[in-house]
Write an enzyme that holds these catalytic residues in place. Structure first.
Site, short mmCIF file in Angstrom:
data_model
loop_
_atom_site.label_atom_id
_atom_site.label_comp_id
_atom_site.label_asym_id
_atom_site.label_seq_id
_atom_site.Cartn_x
_atom_site.Cartn_y
_atom_site.Cartn_z
CB SER A 146 34.94 32.82 44.34
OG SER A 146 35.72 33.20 43.23
CB SER A 147 39.47 32.57 46.24
OG SER A 147 40.66 32.19 46.88
#
Length: 284
Positions: A124-125
Site C-alpha cells: 500500500s503506502s
C-alpha cells in the site's frame, strides 16, 4: 518464537542522513549468507516496521532465516504513519524526505556487511514508496516488489499525501508520459534500471486496479520494452501473471493480478514468489 510475537529486531540510530526522522529496525537471521543481500520492507499506513515484520512481512522474515539475507524495516513518522510519496523532495534523487532516509539505512548496512545486492518490498503506502525508491535510486536497488501501489508520481503534489483521482483509477496516462516522470527524478542517469514486480487485486477497494495497468505501462517504458506481455500464466488459482521483456524468472517487469482479494493483497505464499523473482533463493 512465541505465538503472536514478532521477530527479534534491533533498532539502529545514527545511521546517516535522515531528514524526516524515520526509525530503523534490522532483522539478522541466525546464519547470514557470506555476502548477504539486503531486503528493505516498507509498511502500509497506520503501521510500523516492527508491526509489519510480525504481520504481513512475516513470511519474508522466515525466508531470511532460510536464505541468509538481512532485512531492514523503516517506520514512517508522518501523520497516520504513511510514507511521503507526493512531495517534490520525495520524488527526486537525493531529495530531502523519506526516501533519502531509507537509502541511508541501506548504505549503513552495506558498509557493515559488504552487501552489493539490495531489494525492496512494500504494501500500500509502502508499495507506493517502492516505486519511488526504484525511480529515484536506480543505482541502489536491483529490484522491487510493490503490493497494491500506484505508479511513481501518481500522488505527486497531492494534499495530505492522498490523491482521489489516482486512487480511484482516473489518472490515465501514456506509457511515455509515465516513463518520463521516472526519468525526470534522476536526470542524466544512464545506468541499468531495477527489475519490478507488481501485485494488485482486481477488486481493490482503496487503490483501483487501473493503477496496476498504469504501473505496467510506466515500468515497461522505463525499461524500453513493450507493454504487451511476452507470456501469461496462472501459477496459482486466482493469480494471473504477465511478464514483459523476458518470459523467464528474470523478466524486467512481472505483474500478478489477484482475483477477489482485498486491498491488503500480501498473503502467505507471495513472499516466496517474490524472493524467487529477486534471485535470493541461493546463498551467495
Amino acid at each position: 518464537m512465541l505465538p503472536g510475537s514478532g521477530p527479534r529486531l534491533t533498532e539502529v540510530t545514527g545511521f546517516g542522513v535522515n531528514p524526516t526522522g524515520l526509525r530503523m529496525h534490522v532483522y539478522l537471521p541466525a546464519r547470514l549468507a557470506e555476502r548477504p543481500a539486503i531486503l528493505v520492507a516498507v509498511h502500509n499506513c497506520t503501521q510500523s516496521g516492527p508491526l509489519f515484520a510480525a504481520g504481513p512481512a512475516a513470511e519474508f522474515v522466515s525466508l531470511a532465516d532460510r536464505y541468509g539475507y538481512v532485512m531492514v524495516f523503516p517506520t514512517a513518522t508522518r501523520e497516520g504513519n504513511c510514507f511521503d510519496v507526493s512531495s517534490a523532495a520525495a520524488l527526486r534523487h537525493d531529495g530531502d524526505s523519506d526516501p533519502a532516509g531509507i537509502v541511508s539505512m541501506v548504505r549503513h548496512l552495506q558498509s557493515q556487511y559488504e552487501a552489493d545486492r539490495v531489494f525492496v518490498v512494500g504494501l500500500s503506502s509502502g508499495a507506493m514508496l517502492v516505486n519511488v525508491l526504484l525511480g529515484c535510486y536506480p543505482e541502489v536497488f536491483g529490484a522491487g516488489a510493490a503490493f497494491a501501489g500506484v505508479p511513481f508520481g501518481g500522488f505527486a503534489g497531492a494534499d495530505a499525501n492522498w490523491s482521489d483521482r489516482c486512487a480511484q483509477g482516473r489518472l490515465i496516462r501514456s506509457a511515455r508520459h509515465w516513463g518520463d516522470v521516472v526519468r525526470a527524478a534522476f536526470p542524466g542517469y544512464t545506468g541499468p534500471r531495477p527489475r519490478v514486480q507488481l501485485w494488485h487485486s482486481t477488486t481493490d477497494e482503496i487503490l483501483h486496479y487501473a493503477n496496476h495497468t498504469e504501473a505496467i505501462k510506466q515500468w515497461t517504458d522505463v525499461h524500453a520494452i513493450t507493454d504487451r506481455p511476452v507470456c501469461t500464466a496462472a501459477p496459482r488459482p486466482g493469480w494471473r501473471r504477465t511478464r514483459y521483456g523476458d518470459p523467464g524468472d528474470t523478466a524486467a517487469v512481472e505483474a500478478i493480478s489477484v482475483t477477489g482479494s482485498p486491498h491488503n493483497v500480501l498473503t502467505m505464499g507471495m513472499a516466496a514468489y517474490t524472493v524467487t523473482f529477486f534471485g535470493l533463493t541461493e546463498r551467495q
